[in-house]
Design an enzyme around this catalytic site. Structure first.
Site, PDB file in Angstrom:
ATOM      1  CG  HIS A 334      20.778 -12.544  68.519  1.00  0.00           C
ATOM      2  ND1 HIS A 334      22.068 -12.776  68.127  1.00  0.00           N
ATOM      3  CD2 HIS A 334      20.015 -13.387  67.802  1.00  0.00           C
ATOM      4  CE1 HIS A 334      22.081 -13.714  67.191  1.00  0.00           C
ATOM      5  NE2 HIS A 334      20.843 -14.093  66.983  1.00  0.00           N
ATOM      6  CE  LYS A 521      32.614  -2.626  69.783  1.00  0.00           C
ATOM      7  NZ  LYS A 521      32.286  -4.044  69.882  1.00  0.00           N
ATOM      8  NE  ARG A 522      24.109   0.590  63.686  1.00  0.00           N
ATOM      9  CZ  ARG A 522      22.875   0.424  63.230  1.00  0.00           C
ATOM     10  NH1 ARG A 522      22.557  -0.650  62.509  1.00  0.00           N
ATOM     11  NH2 ARG A 522      21.935   1.318  63.475  1.00  0.00           N
ATOM     12  CE  LYS A 527      27.019  -2.655  69.625  1.00  0.00           C
ATOM     13  NZ  LYS A 527      27.724  -3.961  69.559  1.00  0.00           N
ATOM     14  CB  THR A 629      30.888 -11.521  65.929  1.00  0.00           C
ATOM     15  OG1 THR A 629      30.171 -10.417  65.382  1.00  0.00           O
ATOM     16  CG2 THR A 629      29.928 -12.607  66.377  1.00  0.00           C
ATOM     17  CE  LYS A 633      33.188  -9.748  62.358  1.00  0.00           C
ATOM     18  NZ  LYS A 633      32.286  -8.594  62.129  1.00  0.00           N
TER      19      LYS A 633
HETATM   20  C1  LIG Z   1      31.345  -8.049  62.893  1.00  0.00           C
HETATM   21  C2  LIG Z   1      30.593  -6.837  62.508  1.00  0.00           C
HETATM   22  C3  LIG Z   1      29.733  -6.228  63.432  1.00  0.00           C
HETATM   23  C4  LIG Z   1      29.577  -6.719  64.857  1.00  0.00           C
HETATM   24  O1  LIG Z   1      30.508  -6.041  65.657  1.00  0.00           O
HETATM   25  P1  LIG Z   1      30.411  -6.084  67.267  1.00  0.00           P
HETATM   26  O2  LIG Z   1      31.671  -5.437  67.687  1.00  0.00           O
HETATM   27  O3  LIG Z   1      30.348  -7.521  67.647  1.00  0.00           O
HETATM   28  O4  LIG Z   1      29.207  -5.322  67.640  1.00  0.00           O
HETATM   29  C5  LIG Z   1      29.059  -5.095  63.049  1.00  0.00           C
HETATM   30  N1  LIG Z   1      29.202  -4.575  61.815  1.00  0.00           N
HETATM   31  C6  LIG Z   1      30.030  -5.129  60.900  1.00  0.00           C
HETATM   32  C7  LIG Z   1      30.154  -4.497  59.566  1.00  0.00           C
HETATM   33  C8  LIG Z   1      30.742  -6.275  61.213  1.00  0.00           C
HETATM   34  O5  LIG Z   1      31.540  -6.845  60.302  1.00  0.00           O
END
Ligand SMILES: *Cc1c(COP(=O)(O)O)cnc(C)c1O
Length: 786
Positions: A334, A521-522, A527, A629, A633
């Site tokens: 990952h 995101k985190r 990032k 991911t 979305k």
């Molecule tokens: C989808 C999701 C992530 C992943 O987000 P990235 O932008 O791909 O890092 C992290 N936290 C939550 C709550 C999510 O639903």
């Protein structure tokens, strides 16, 4: 009302009456949640039992993951059963509002993308009738809850079972013992149903809880035994007490290793017990009936544990056990962040699980013999060793003793093959595969965006719910003015819904007529939330000077948790909160610019934010985000991507067209090329706009309340520190191009039909990013199913 919905309603009322002597109207959210969930559990009971039999009938797969970020179960389960609307209406008729269940906690047994991926995979496998079940840990406390105090992140424990856990069934009778060097604990399984959509299939997520072996009550009346029993109980329960709030770094702690071994051993014992009952003692058959996917290296201790169980427990010869393991396991990588590649100190590992360490030694010896036979020279050998000096390399172990290693997006897999794991690729090219991540369209479109779903279904039918490629048919409407207007209207309504939610959650007023530009995101340096923050400061300064007269008002929304010990990430949160304070209160700009960092970003918050987004910020340094991911979305919900050529962004624009998105910044090759001579200080000194925003970290624009956090961020960009180079993530290098593209989006937004067309083409081309597609690829190309 259909039969299932009315059965659920009736059962809910019965349970409420029996458990709390209440009617529907009298029930608290907690009571309604419990009764309704239990009613669904009763409803699916027989198909769940039948599904387990079906999964056991042929070859099956298991997903081993230290994290499952499931989110809130109740709405999703009603949705997948196809009764959400009916139950909502039935309750409404009785004067009960189902939205009161939004008070119920998420299941947050994961940190971010990796844990959410595991949850999406289970959903997709259940829906696609793939016999896949999950194994993990039933943490008592999930990912911490976040709130802000003076703009600083604070953490609170996540007591997710506060309102009970009606979706789990405790299976005491299937408990197993786990032995550590100086401790034995009982692993007790809790099973959650994974309800497939438009199928009778129900998968299982089995989470293990750590408990004392001995019955505590027996010691109650004996003081000496009592103290000992209390200690034993606490020590045992500690193992599954809390999820490590660490997105990507090796927590490096004894307890973390114990957690990993705990659930790996419990799951393998469970699998072997089922195997023996069904097939007897010929373990060479194991790979014919079971495939185990390791979600990152966290469960990789499963490899030597399986060897131990077979060799020591069942008398299988080591060589045969090794071959069985190789055929049974597969490994998903990952990340290539060096700090996230797990390594265990030999002495730590040995002191916690000495019996497993012996197998690691044998595995390492086997590797040396193997490679020597293949003609690998002594000097070259070092880079492959599982035991390398005083470290145990878990990724090397996972690649060596498995059938497949996969990356999670095309670009990531290429980096693994050509760079990060190139020596392994040279040895075993046939083992390397790509499986681009995906998301489940049930939760991330059907459930979270009912209006858009309804419009799509009206236009192309509802096949997309289980076959997302159907969305392609929407392309026929790309120039249909009426449809494009409706698409914009739905976006506006979703923005209004988000405004209400943010008002309630944060007591902050957003204007739905603004552009919603969202980065959730985190929080991590790679990032680059700080890059986004700098761009906002540049917009701010330009506006203050009287520029940007035709700028469409925009709100920049952030949501992110920082690991509690990640000092620099916490500084970035504080910095963005300072920007919000400045911008939102400045009468010169506040009609055109707003900034809000929402608190406690989590799955249920994502379900509100993502349907309301116009712009999806995916701005990691090229080569650092394995896939992402969140990006998928947003695309699925009609946002355009403002992003770098990184992770799955590459495939998103490949599918939806670069002209419908906004790509900026250095690509992987460019970064590799400039890296040796990159000097952020020159960029800073030569571009006054860049200097102006970076200087806000130290020139008194903002106050970090004496923590020194902002100065530290400044230094990290311009000087670096002993453990990293200056501007390690190339913020200053990419800033100019980013600013240009950001203004371009803003400009393009004015033509609302043209912008709606971009939305539509993103939605229409999101089919590839269903986790249904991803899981089917795993099933076919790795697990030998289908
Ligand atoms: C989808 C999701 C992530 C992943 O987000 P990235 O932008 O791909 O890092 C992290 N936290 C939550 C709550 C999510 O639903």
């Amino acid at each position: 009302m259909n039969q299932t919905a009315s059965a659920i309603m009736q059962k809910t009322e019965e349970l409420l009456q029996a458990e709390s002597f209440k009617t529907l109207q009298q029930a608290t959210p907690k009571e309604l949640h419990y009764a309704l969930s239990k009613a669904v559990m009763a409803q699916i009971h027989s198909r769940w039992t039948k599904s387990e039999e079906n999964h056991a009938a042929g070859k099956r797969a298991y997903y081993f993951s230290a994290e499952f970020l499931m989110g809130r179960a109740v709405f999703n389960n009603l949705y997948c059963l196809g009764v959400l609307d009916e139950v909502r209406k039935a309750l409404e008729e009785k004067g009960v509002d189902l939205t009161m269940l939004e008070e119920i906690e998420d299941d947050a047994l994961g940190n971010g993308g990796l844990g959410r991926l595991a949850a999406c995979f289970l959903d997709s496998a259940a829906t696609q009738n793939i016999p896949l079940d999950g194994y993990g840990i039933r943490y008592q406390y999930g990912l911490f809850k976040q709130y802000f105090e003076n703009g600083f992140q604070k953490e609170m424990p996540d007591d997710w079972q506060r309102f009970g856990d009606p979706w789990s069934i405790r299976r005491e009778e299937e408990s197993v013992l786990i032995h550590f060097a100086r401790q034995t604990v009982k692993a007790v399984p809790y099973d959650m149903p994974i309800i497939g959509c438009r199928t009778e299939n129900v998968g299982t997520l089995r989470l293990w809880q750590s408990e004392a072996v001995h019955d505590f009550d027996l010691a109650l009346f004996n003081e000496q035994k009592y103290d000992k029993a209390v200690k034993e109980r606490n020590d045992a329960e500690n193992i599954s007490k809390v999820l490590y709030p660490n997105d990507d770094t090796n927590a490096g702690k004894r307890l973390r290793l114990k957690q990993q071994y705990f659930f790996s051993s419990a799951s393998l014992q469970d699998i072997l017990r089922k195997f023996k009952k069904q097939y007897g003692n010929d373990f060479s058959k194991l790979p014919e009936v079971a495939a185990i996917q390791l979600n990152d290296t966290h469960p990789t201790v499963s490899i030597p544990e399986l060897l131990r169980l077979l060799v020591n427990g069942e008398g299988v010869a080591f060589q045969e056990a090794f071959e069985i393991a190789c055929k049974t396991f597969a490994y998903t990588n990952h990340t290539i962040m060096p700090e996230a590649l797990e390594k265990w100190n030999v002495s730590l590992f040995r002191s916690v699980i000495p019996q497993v360490y012996k197998m690691v030694v044998l595995l390492d010896r086997h590797l040396v013999e193997d490679l020597t036979q293949r003609g690998v020279s002594q000097e070259e050998l070092a880079q492959y060793r599982i035991i390398d000096g005083d470290l145990i390399h878990m990724a090397r172990m996972a690649i060596y003793a498995s059938s497949a290693t996969n990356g999670v997006a095309q670009i990531h897999t290429e980096i693994l093959k050509n760079d990060a794991l190139k020596e392994w690729y040279a040895l075993y090219p046939e083992r390397f595969q790509n499986k681009t991540n995906g998301i489940t369209q049930r939760r991330w479109l059907g459930l979270c965006n009912p209006q858009l779903s309804a419009m799509i279904t009206e236009l192309i039918g509802d096949g997309w719910l289980t076959d997302l490629e159907e969305l392609k048919k929407l392309e026929a409407y790309q120039d249909d003015e009426n449809i494009l207007k409706r698409l914009n209207q739905i976006k506006l309504e979703n923005k209004r819904t988000l405004c209400d939610y943010v008002k309630r959650e944060e007591d902050f007023a957003l204007d739905p007529n603004f552009i919603f530009d969202i980065q959730v995101k985190r929080l991590h340096e790679y990032k680059r939330q700080l890059l986004n923050a700098f761009s906002i400061m540049d917009l701010y300064f330009t506006m203050k000077e009287g520029g940007l007269k035709d700028f469409t008002p925009t709100v920049f929304l952030f949501g992110a948790k920082s690991a509690p010990g990640y000092y620099r990430a916490k500084g970035i949160i504080k910095y963005i909160n300072c920007i919000a304070e400045l911008v939102n209160n400045d009468p010169d700009v506040k009609d055109r610019l707003a900034v809000k960092f929402v608190s406690n970003y989590r799955v249920s918050y994502a379900e509100k934010l993502i349907p309301a987004a116009d712009v999806s910020e995916q701005i990691s340094t090229a080569g650092t985000e394995a896939s992402g991911t969140g990006n998928m979305k947003f695309m699925l919900n009609g946002a355009v991507t403002l992003g770098t050529y990184d992770g799955a962004n590459v495939e998103i624009v490949e599918q939806a067209g670069e002209e419908n998105n906004y790509i900026f910044g250095a690509r992987v090759e460019e970064i590799a090329q400039i890296a040796p001579s990159y000097d952020p200080k020159t960029v800073y000194e030569q571009d006054p706009r860049i200097k102006r925003v970076v200087d806000t970290l130290i020139d008194g624009t903002f106050d970090d309340e004496g923590t020194g956090m902002f100065r530290e961020l400044y230094t990290s960009l311009l000087e670096g520190a002993s453990w990293h180079k200056a501007d390690n993530y190339y913020l200053l290098y990419d800033l100019k191009d980013y600013l240009d593209k950001k203004l371009q989006v803003n400009h393009d937004y004015k033509d609302s039909l043209a912008f709606a067309k971009k939305r539509l083409l993103n939605i229409a081309n999101a089919g590839k990013f269903s986790s249904d597609r991803t899981v089917k690829q795993y099933a076919r190309e790795i697990w030998g199913l289908l």
